[in-house]
Motif scaffolding. Sequence first.
Motif, mmCIF file in Angstrom:
data_model
loop_
_atom_site.group_PDB
_atom_site.id
_atom_site.type_symbol
_atom_site.label_atom_id
_atom_site.label_comp_id
_atom_site.label_asym_id
_atom_site.label_seq_id
_atom_site.Cartn_x
_atom_site.Cartn_y
_atom_site.Cartn_z
ATOM 1 N N TYR A 9 41.062 55.445 42.485
ATOM 2 C CA TYR A 9 42.074 54.389 42.614
ATOM 3 C C TYR A 9 43.003 54.542 43.820
ATOM 4 C CZ TYR A 9 40.615 52.726 38.057
ATOM 5 O OH TYR A 9 39.881 52.214 37.021
ATOM 6 N N ASN A 10 42.909 55.655 44.533
ATOM 7 C CA ASN A 10 43.762 55.820 45.708
ATOM 8 C C ASN A 10 43.134 55.120 46.907
ATOM 9 O OD1 ASN A 10 46.057 56.711 47.053
ATOM 10 N ND2 ASN A 10 45.051 58.573 47.769
ATOM 11 N N ILE A 11 43.104 53.807 46.810
ATOM 12 C CA ILE A 11 42.504 52.956 47.841
ATOM 13 C C ILE A 11 43.585 52.004 48.361
ATOM 14 C CG2 ILE A 11 40.173 53.087 46.868
ATOM 15 C CD1 ILE A 11 40.693 50.379 45.536
ATOM 16 N N PRO A 12 43.430 51.484 49.582
ATOM 17 C CA PRO A 12 44.460 50.586 50.133
ATOM 18 C C PRO A 12 44.637 49.317 49.297
ATOM 19 C CG PRO A 12 43.022 51.399 51.874
ATOM 20 C CD PRO A 12 42.380 51.797 50.575
ATOM 21 N N VAL A 13 45.863 49.074 48.880
ATOM 22 C CA VAL A 13 46.233 47.856 48.145
ATOM 23 C C VAL A 13 47.652 47.462 48.556
ATOM 24 C CG1 VAL A 13 44.754 48.008 46.090
ATOM 25 C CG2 VAL A 13 46.853 49.355 46.191
ATOM 26 N N PRO A 14 48.021 46.194 48.394
ATOM 27 C CA PRO A 14 49.368 45.768 48.794
ATOM 28 C C PRO A 14 50.457 46.501 48.005
ATOM 29 C CG PRO A 14 47.949 43.863 48.448
ATOM 30 C CD PRO A 14 47.195 45.049 47.938
ATOM 31 N N ARG A 15 51.626 46.644 48.636
ATOM 32 C CA ARG A 15 52.782 47.207 47.941
ATOM 33 C C ARG A 15 53.443 46.169 47.037
ATOM 34 N NH1 ARG A 15 54.319 52.117 50.361
ATOM 35 N NH2 ARG A 15 56.383 52.023 49.420
#
Length: 455
Positions: A9-15
């Motif tokens: 789950y440590n993948i790029p996603v919006p803040r």
Amino acid sequence: MTENLIQKYNIPVPRYTSYPPANFFHDHFTQTDYLKAIELSNHANPSHISFYLHIPFCRHLCHYCGCNSFPMMKQENIDRYVRAIFKEIEMVKPLLNKNRKIAQIHYGGGTPTVLPVSVLKEINDRLLDGFETIQSPEIAIECHPGYLDEKYWQDLTGAHFNRFSLGIQDFDEQVLKTANRRPSLIPVEHIFQILREADAKINMDFIYGLPLQTVESFSNTISKAIELNPDRLVTFSYAHVPWVSKRQLILEKAGLPDSETKKALFEQASKLLADAHYLPVGMDHFVRKEDELYQALHAKQLHRNFQGYCTRRTTGQVYAFGVTGIGQLNSAYIQNVKTIQEYMEVIESGNLPIAKGYTLTDEEQITRAVIESLMCNYAIYWEELSTHLQLEKDEILKAIRYKESELLAFQEDGLIHFSEQGIEMTPKGKLFVRNVAASLDKLMENTTKKFSKPV
């Protein structure tokens, strides 16, 4: 939380400090669009007014910073910038309904405290003139203690401010030196004494994930902060976005902690704060039980705008002034131009300094409410949301990206509790609330936008 789950789950996603995220704003948004959005904002909820002032100047630039900051300029250019701020206020403020009340004023940067206190007070005077405020409005300023002497702090308490965010970042001077951050000019204990005598609220801001930070060193930093007893303590996860700020490559060369170490930094800090009776709010705030942010969270009514976390009492539509400032109205976002020179020239020509914006569709406004609920309150209850939005549950589900198979996968990994009634994050799932929010976002389907990782 196992290493396998972190890797998964440590993948790029919006803040998701806004919805849609700021990198969806586009340059087809015009001054006419902004004026229309202001008019609509006078008849929309929340009715309260929130002002944001962007002061972009820094005496020197910290390597970790991804904000819109600029080195100090000649005094004549700083004075010219301040005059442009005043003129932009004069252009926008008369368009606001005088029956509305001011709930928030927030200064960010850059470093707002590079300006003389007399200038900051004059800006506040102009913003407050002609409008009533809610009871106990929040008038806050971000402060860099590295350059402020005793007199500056004392004068600042007389300039209408009632909340001060101290940008400490770390008490370890080697960490600060590597990050090109200057430690406090006077003892932080003395700053607290000055602000407490003025009955002000105090936030302390820290960053974890910087070079040279260890679990032991960061624990010492947080322990020292706890001894000072701030009203709120914020632990920001360092967002490594060198495509936004090339200065961050310096930290990359210095050696950034890996995701496991970074997680350990946060977990140990959280434990120390919990033992000291600070309670978590949102992704990064820790507050006392009596704090209205915690009370709002407990009632599942916490909100967030570009000013940060707020309650329904203090939340307002945001009107932003200054270079790169982002306005956040009910129907639209508006971002000002990115360079100081262009900002001043456009304002001096009598135009609003708009660079980008975004008009939300009805569907996106629904999605915003869903994601805001999850990000702020770690839960979505469809019945409550239906009442708030005055929409049927099916209409809400149709507006968002609702995939039961994906939600069940989150549940199998222990990140959420999922039912017909709604979605609740589990304690271990809170670290990856951004991932769950992204799964509900139609804009994330086949996007090529870049984002930071949660850990």
